[in-house]
Motif scaffolding. Structure first.
Motif, PDB file in Angstrom:
ATOM      1  N   GLN A 148      98.625   3.901-103.946  1.00 17.67           N
ATOM      2  CA  GLN A 148      99.005   4.032-102.548  1.00 17.67           C
ATOM      3  C   GLN A 148     100.437   3.545-102.356  1.00 17.67           C
ATOM      4  O   GLN A 148     100.803   2.471-102.832  1.00 17.67           O
ATOM      5  CB  GLN A 148      98.052   3.240-101.656  1.00 17.67           C
ATOM      6  N   TYR A 149     101.233   4.361-101.642  1.00 23.12           N
ATOM      7  CA  TYR A 149     102.628   4.039-101.332  1.00 23.12           C
ATOM      8  C   TYR A 149     102.758   3.884 -99.824  1.00 23.12           C
ATOM      9  O   TYR A 149     102.329   4.760 -99.057  1.00 23.12           O
ATOM     10  CB  TYR A 149     103.559   5.152-101.799  1.00 23.12           C
ATOM     11  N   ASP A 150     103.387   2.803 -99.372  1.00 19.84           N
ATOM     12  CA  ASP A 150     103.591   2.584 -97.942  1.00 19.84           C
ATOM     13  C   ASP A 150     104.789   3.382 -97.446  1.00 19.84           C
ATOM     14  O   ASP A 150     105.833   3.469 -98.120  1.00 19.84           O
ATOM     15  CB  ASP A 150     103.834   1.105 -97.643  1.00 19.84           C
ATOM     16  N   THR A 151     104.664   3.963 -96.244  1.00 20.80           N
ATOM     17  CA  THR A 151     105.791   4.606 -95.588  1.00 20.80           C
ATOM     18  C   THR A 151     106.930   3.608 -95.428  1.00 20.80           C
ATOM     19  O   THR A 151     106.714   2.425 -95.165  1.00 20.80           O
ATOM     20  CB  THR A 151     105.358   5.141 -94.210  1.00 20.80           C
ATOM     21  N   SER A 152     108.166   4.090 -95.575  1.00 19.74           N
ATOM     22  CA  SER A 152     109.316   3.184 -95.638  1.00 19.74           C
ATOM     23  C   SER A 152     110.414   3.613 -94.679  1.00 19.74           C
ATOM     24  O   SER A 152     110.707   4.806 -94.533  1.00 19.74           O
ATOM     25  CB  SER A 152     109.877   3.150 -97.064  1.00 19.74           C
ATOM     26  N   LEU A 153     111.026   2.633 -94.010  1.00 21.90           N
ATOM     27  CA  LEU A 153     112.200   2.853 -93.176  1.00 21.90           C
ATOM     28  C   LEU A 153     113.396   2.203 -93.854  1.00 21.90           C
ATOM     29  O   LEU A 153     113.347   1.022 -94.220  1.00 21.90           O
ATOM     30  CB  LEU A 153     111.999   2.239 -91.785  1.00 21.90           C
ATOM     31  N   GLY A 154     114.470   2.972 -94.054  1.00 26.25           N
ATOM     32  CA  GLY A 154     115.633   2.441 -94.753  1.00 26.25           C
ATOM     33  C   GLY A 154     116.928   2.980 -94.188  1.00 26.25           C
ATOM     34  O   GLY A 154     116.946   3.692 -93.174  1.00 26.25           O
ATOM     35  N   PHE A 155     118.027   2.650 -94.854  1.00 25.88           N
ATOM     36  CA  PHE A 155     119.357   3.047 -94.422  1.00 25.88           C
ATOM     37  C   PHE A 155     119.952   4.067 -95.398  1.00 25.88           C
ATOM     38  O   PHE A 155     119.483   4.216 -96.526  1.00 25.88           O
ATOM     39  CB  PHE A 155     120.268   1.823 -94.324  1.00 25.88           C
ATOM     40  N   LEU A 180     116.030   2.519-100.161  1.00 24.22           N
ATOM     41  CA  LEU A 180     114.627   2.856 -99.954  1.00 24.22           C
ATOM     42  C   LEU A 180     113.737   1.972-100.800  1.00 24.22           C
ATOM     43  O   LEU A 180     113.872   1.938-102.029  1.00 24.22           O
ATOM     44  CB  LEU A 180     114.428   4.338-100.328  1.00 24.22           C
ATOM     45  N   SER A 181     112.839   1.248-100.141  1.00 20.56           N
ATOM     46  CA  SER A 181     111.868   0.396-100.828  1.00 20.56           C
ATOM     47  C   SER A 181     110.475   0.714-100.293  1.00 20.56           C
ATOM     48  O   SER A 181     110.314   1.153 -99.155  1.00 20.56           O
ATOM     49  CB  SER A 181     112.172  -1.089-100.594  1.00 20.56           C
ATOM     50  N   ASP A 199     106.365  -4.374-105.437  1.00 23.89           N
ATOM     51  CA  ASP A 199     107.446  -4.105-104.491  1.00 23.89           C
ATOM     52  C   ASP A 199     108.482  -3.288-105.244  1.00 23.89           C
ATOM     53  O   ASP A 199     109.142  -3.792-106.166  1.00 23.89           O
ATOM     54  CB  ASP A 199     108.033  -5.424-103.991  1.00 23.89           C
ATOM     55  N   VAL A 200     108.630  -2.017-104.869  1.00 23.73           N
ATOM     56  CA  VAL A 200     109.453  -1.083-105.638  1.00 23.73           C
ATOM     57  C   VAL A 200     110.675  -0.667-104.828  1.00 23.73           C
ATOM     58  O   VAL A 200     110.555  -0.182-103.698  1.00 23.73           O
ATOM     59  CB  VAL A 200     108.645   0.166-106.043  1.00 23.73           C
ATOM     60  N   ASP A 201     111.862  -0.866-105.401  1.00 22.18           N
ATOM     61  CA  ASP A 201     113.111  -0.350-104.844  1.00 22.18           C
ATOM     62  C   ASP A 201     113.425   0.970-105.547  1.00 22.18           C
ATOM     63  O   ASP A 201     113.558   1.001-106.771  1.00 22.18           O
ATOM     64  CB  ASP A 201     114.254  -1.334-105.064  1.00 22.18           C
ATOM     65  N   ILE A 202     113.546   2.037-104.774  1.00 21.72           N
ATOM     66  CA  ILE A 202     113.839   3.359-105.342  1.00 21.72           C
ATOM     67  C   ILE A 202     115.336   3.668-105.255  1.00 21.72           C
ATOM     68  O   ILE A 202     115.941   4.143-106.214  1.00 21.72           O
ATOM     69  CB  ILE A 202     113.013   4.443-104.632  1.00 21.72           C
ATOM     70  N   ASN A 203     115.939   3.446-104.117  1.00 19.66           N
ATOM     71  CA  ASN A 203     117.392   3.500-103.895  1.00 19.66           C
ATOM     72  C   ASN A 203     118.076   4.678-104.589  1.00 19.66           C
ATOM     73  O   ASN A 203     118.982   4.493-105.420  1.00 19.66           O
ATOM     74  CB  ASN A 203     118.039   2.191-104.362  1.00 19.66           C
ATOM     75  N   PRO A 204     117.696   5.906-104.267  1.00 24.90           N
ATOM     76  CA  PRO A 204     118.252   7.043-105.016  1.00 24.90           C
ATOM     77  C   PRO A 204     119.694   7.381-104.635  1.00 24.90           C
ATOM     78  O   PRO A 204     120.117   7.226-103.487  1.00 24.90           O
ATOM     79  CB  PRO A 204     117.306   8.187-104.613  1.00 24.90           C
TER      80      PRO A 204
END
Length: 215
Positions: A148-155, A180-181, A199-204
């Motif tokens: 399961q992946y939580d919806t994320s709000l980022g910049f 994006l995390s 806790d995963v940082d994707i930051n593409p």
């Protein structure tokens, strides 16, 4: 066709229709602009994985991207960026070895405010904004019973260049960085007799090239 893709097409053609229906005698500056790009989505990933340690590995994806811009004047605009990509995911270097966690689709609609440096055929721009990332179509892979992946709000930060071919058509190159995390829960009861949180940082980095039109 997936419901998400149908929704994106309805939005696209609805906005196109709205733009074409505008009164051409209206002398306000507001203009619509559309770009279609091919993009490379390259995650700059890292993870804090509980219990088993290790790190995350998320594969690069190549997909199409649509963006829709509205210009308030010749310099300032808002851009809505629409794309969806599928990524292979692994947990690597854990106490249980490298774990194949299957695949997941990301849908990160991103809204940026942009400033365009006008003058001549080359029109560079910079932008910043927010993205809301949804995770769907999860394939858990051979190890996990559920992921399961939580919806994320980022910049988001953005820079790019339009090269005008004529008054309407142009070429575009664009670079974005999404911050994006997400919190991930892996139910691996069958294989590892454990549920693992991370806790995963994707930051593409997103690098694109395409064509656009002004209406």
């Amino acid at each position: 066709m997936r419901k998400i893709e149908i929704f994106m097409m309805v939005v696209f053609f609805g906005i196109i229709h709205s733009a074409l229906a505008q009164d051409p005698s209206d002398d306000t500056f507001g203009k619509w602009q559309f770009r279609l790009r091919g993009i490379v989505v390259a995650p700059d990933e890292s993870a804090d994985i509980e219990t088993i340690g290790g790190d995350a590995s998320i594969a690069t994806a190549v997909v199409p991207e649509l963006d829709i811009s509205y210009f308030f004047d010749e310099n300032w605009s808002l851009e809505l960026i629409l794309a969806t990509a599928r990524h292979d995911v692994e947990a690597v270097g854990t106490t249980a070895g490298d774990l194949d966690l299957g695949r997941v689709w990301l849908l990160p609609p991103t809204l940026t405010g942009q400033y365009h440096f006008t003058g001549g055929n080359f029109v560079p721009y910079v932008g910043a904004g927010v993205n809301l990332t949804f995770f769907y179509g999860v394939d858990e892979g051979p190890v996990a019973d559920d992921v399961q992946y939580d919806t994320s709000l980022g910049f988001a930060l953005q820079g790019g260049l339009d090269y005008m071919l004529n008054d309407k058509w142009f070429l575009n190159i664009d670079i974005k960085r999404l911050f994006l995390s997400t919190d991930v829960t892996v139910d691996a009861t069958s294989a590892l007799n454990a549920t693992v949180d991370a806790d995963v940082d994707i930051n593409p980095w997103i690098i694109g090239f395409g064509v656009g039109i002004k209406l």
